[in-house]
Scaffold this active site. Structure first.
Site, short mmCIF file in Angstrom:
data_model
loop_
_atom_site.label_atom_id
_atom_site.label_comp_id
_atom_site.label_asym_id
_atom_site.label_seq_id
_atom_site.Cartn_x
_atom_site.Cartn_y
_atom_site.Cartn_z
N HIS A 206 -3.44 4.68 2.75
CA HIS A 206 -3.82 3.41 0.96
C HIS A 206 -4.60 1.80 1.71
O HIS A 206 -3.95 1.24 0.15
CB HIS A 206 -2.01 3.50 0.16
CG HIS A 206 -1.51 2.58 1.77
ND1 HIS A 206 -0.30 3.41 2.14
CD2 HIS A 206 -0.87 1.67 1.51
CE1 HIS A 206 0.15 2.42 3.31
NE2 HIS A 206 0.29 0.72 2.49
C1 UD1 Z 1 2.02 -2.31 -1.13
C2 UD1 Z 1 2.04 -3.35 -0.58
C3 UD1 Z 1 1.41 -3.16 0.72
C4 UD1 Z 1 2.26 -1.71 1.17
C5 UD1 Z 1 1.90 -0.71 0.30
C6 UD1 Z 1 3.31 -0.09 0.09
C7 UD1 Z 1 1.75 -5.35 -1.47
C8 UD1 Z 1 0.46 -6.77 -0.89
N1 UD1 Z 1 0.70 -4.05 -0.88
O1 UD1 Z 1 0.48 -1.66 -1.85
O2 UD1 Z 1 1.66 -4.35 1.47
O3 UD1 Z 1 1.66 -1.24 2.40
O4 UD1 Z 1 2.45 -1.03 -0.76
O5 UD1 Z 1 3.24 1.61 -0.24
O6 UD1 Z 1 2.03 -6.08 -1.57
N2 UD1 Z 1 0.86 2.33 -8.42
C9 UD1 Z 1 1.06 3.63 -9.03
N3 UD1 Z 1 2.44 2.99 -9.66
C10 UD1 Z 1 3.59 2.93 -8.45
C11 UD1 Z 1 3.04 1.91 -7.64
C12 UD1 Z 1 1.43 1.48 -8.01
O7 UD1 Z 1 0.46 3.41 -9.67
O8 UD1 Z 1 5.00 2.69 -8.92
C13 UD1 Z 1 -0.17 2.16 -8.25
C14 UD1 Z 1 -0.74 1.03 -9.62
O9 UD1 Z 1 -2.55 1.34 -9.77
C15 UD1 Z 1 -1.04 -0.63 -8.67
C16 UD1 Z 1 -1.51 0.16 -7.37
O10 UD1 Z 1 -1.17 1.32 -7.49
O11 UD1 Z 1 -2.35 -1.00 -8.93
C17 UD1 Z 1 -1.40 -0.19 -6.43
O12 UD1 Z 1 0.46 -0.69 -6.17
P1 UD1 Z 1 0.58 -2.38 -5.30
O13 UD1 Z 1 2.35 -2.45 -5.52
O14 UD1 Z 1 -0.20 -3.71 -6.70
O15 UD1 Z 1 -0.22 -2.28 -4.40
P2 UD1 Z 1 0.25 -0.80 -3.11
O16 UD1 Z 1 -1.37 -0.73 -3.07
O17 UD1 Z 1 0.59 -0.12 -4.23
N1 UDP Z 2 7.25 8.14 3.40
C1 UDP Z 2 7.78 8.94 2.59
N2 UDP Z 2 6.43 10.56 1.33
C2 UDP Z 2 5.46 9.63 1.93
C3 UDP Z 2 4.72 8.36 2.32
C4 UDP Z 2 5.60 7.07 3.21
O1 UDP Z 2 9.13 8.68 2.15
O2 UDP Z 2 4.52 10.10 0.89
C5 UDP Z 2 7.93 7.31 3.54
C6 UDP Z 2 7.12 6.73 5.18
O3 UDP Z 2 8.52 6.71 5.83
C7 UDP Z 2 6.64 5.25 4.97
C8 UDP Z 2 7.35 4.23 4.24
O4 UDP Z 2 6.95 5.57 3.00
O5 UDP Z 2 6.83 4.89 7.09
C9 UDP Z 2 6.07 3.08 3.87
O6 UDP Z 2 5.34 4.01 3.79
P1 UDP Z 2 4.12 2.78 3.00
O7 UDP Z 2 2.28 4.34 4.11
O8 UDP Z 2 4.15 3.09 1.90
O9 UDP Z 2 3.91 1.44 3.51
P2 UDP Z 2 3.55 0.60 4.63
O10 UDP Z 2 4.07 1.29 5.85
O11 UDP Z 2 2.29 1.10 5.21
O12 UDP Z 2 3.49 -0.54 4.04
#
Ligand code: UD1
Ligand code: UDP
Length: 365
Positions: A206
């Protein structure tokens, strides 16, 4: 009795907040209050974690949702400032490195509320990562820095943080795994997805550097389709990645590849149930690098840098370019991968150490 706001925002936060919430709830000197900023809001990115980790409904929900970095940060800052003025918490605890972590820290510190950062001191050294900016700002401002590993202590000291602010507490993610170990082990997750233990790989991607650029995502798609022909892959698809695969016209190719199974984001118990019995992980997640090291599962991290170098030096993690993916998987299949070992403080007792450190600091103040 002091009031402590525990900030939860995005998927990786929930498994850091849960063990600490349970620990603080048991204490007679503290009232933990869960504040959800709403950065992640889909049921499978938020609610499922609250249910499985036995967190109560958030006491306060800011409902911020998605947006650009500035929109999200400003939204959390503005909404949380109002909450602070109304609720006047004695302490705020932020976790990890997401936008909400930094935004809450800024709002709290401007209103003179002490902030403690759990998972402090991690550095990738790559300021093109939004998380690195969040880590630097949060750690520069926080009053207490709870670190997961000695490299994090060293990073903070190099930045001039005084020793008195730093406490090495270990890795809170491991507490969540231990909290739910029985359910993870009895879940038979591979069987539910038609997979045989040790005969499949799990994929999560991601990071913007991997999934926001069409050329890079197309190249990764090709390599994953190649790997899945030999070893079945289960790809838990993050909403950012799904959106981009669809926009770039890559989803059908990936979904139709031999041996490829795409799922929506999975619940923690399902996901860890799949990870623990897998042959390998292909990821760019922060948390997954740690969980695989803890469980001794080979992990290929498709990134140039990691803020968790201990997973490479001590654990089962290796950084790789997309071009190196096939050779890494071949090495794993030949049994030619480090088995790794775990840091002694990744022991499921981090929440206890955090609570005891906070208690001492509150009483010393
Ligand atoms: C965020 C964090 C990242 C973390 C990740 C974990 C920041 C800058 N990024 O990235 O560090 O590793 O979460 O998963 O804080 N969206 C949905 N549903 C949701 C949430 C998001 O559809 O419940 C979609 C939306 O289109 C959104 C995109 O995902 O614009 C990105 O979401 P966002 O929270 O901005 O960043 P992540 O890529 O999830
Ligand atoms: N995880 C989960 N379901 C999924 C993918 C991830 O429960 O389908 C959990 C897993 O324990 C992982 C945590 O979510 O360590 C953190 O997720 P993510 O990779 O989104 O964030 P990051 O650690 O990169 O910020």
């Amino acid at each position: 009795m002091i009031s402590v706001h525990l900030i939860a925002a995005a998927r990786p936060n929930f498994m850091k907040v849960a063990p600490l919430f349970h620990e603080l709830k048991r204490a007679d000197w503290c009232n933990p209050v869960i504040v959800h900023t709403g950065q992640h809001y889909d049921a499978n990115m938020s609610d499922s974690f609250f249910e499985e980790l036995k967190l109560p409904e958030p006491d306060i929900h800011l409902g911020i949702g998605s947006g650009s970095h500035a929109e999200q940060t400003a939204g959390v800052m503005t909404a949380y400032e109002k909450i602070i003025l109304n609720e006047k918490p004695d302490w705020v605890i932020v976790v990890g490195d997401v936008n909400s972590t930094m935004a809450v820290t800024l709002s709290a510190k401007k209103l003179l509320i002490p902030v403690a950062h759990l998972e402090a001191g991690l550095r990738s050294g790559d300021r093109t990562m939004p998380e690195e900016i969040n880590r630097l700002v949060t750690d520069a401002l926080a009053d207490v820095l709870w670190t997961p590993s000695p490299d994090a202590d060293e990073n903070l000291k190099k930045e001039g943080v005084s020793d008195s602010k730093i406490s090495n507490v270990g890795n809170i993610m491991i507490d969540s795994y231990e909290l739910l170990r029985d359910q993870i082990e009895s879940n038979n997750a591979p069987e539910k997805f038609g997979l045989s233990p040790k005969k499949y790989g799990v994929v999560t991607l991601h990071r913007p550097s991997n999934v926001d650029n069409q050329k890079t995502l197309a190249q990764l798609t090709d390599y994953l389709c190649h790997v899945s022909q030999e070893t079945p892959l289960l790809f838990s698809l993050h909403p950012r990645t799904r959106k981009n695969l669809e926009t770039f016209g890559l989803f059908e190719k990936l979904n139709g590849a031999v041996g490829m199974q795409i799922t929506p984001p999975l619940s923690y118990i399902q996901f860890m149930g799949l990870v623990k019995d897998s042959r390998f992980l292909i990821t760019d997640s922060g948390g997954v690098q740690e969980e695989t090291s803890y469980l001794g599962i080979p992990c290929v991290t498709l990134r140039d840098t990691t803020e968790r170098p201990i997973t490479v030096s001590m654990g089962t993690n290796r950084l790789a370019d997309p071009d190196q993916l096939l050779s890494c998987i071949a090495e794993i299949s030949q049994g030619d991968w480090t088995t790794g070992q775990c840091h002694p403080q990744w022991d499921g007792k981090t929440a206890q150490r955090v609570a005891s450190d906070l208690y001492q600091r509150v009483n010393a103040a």
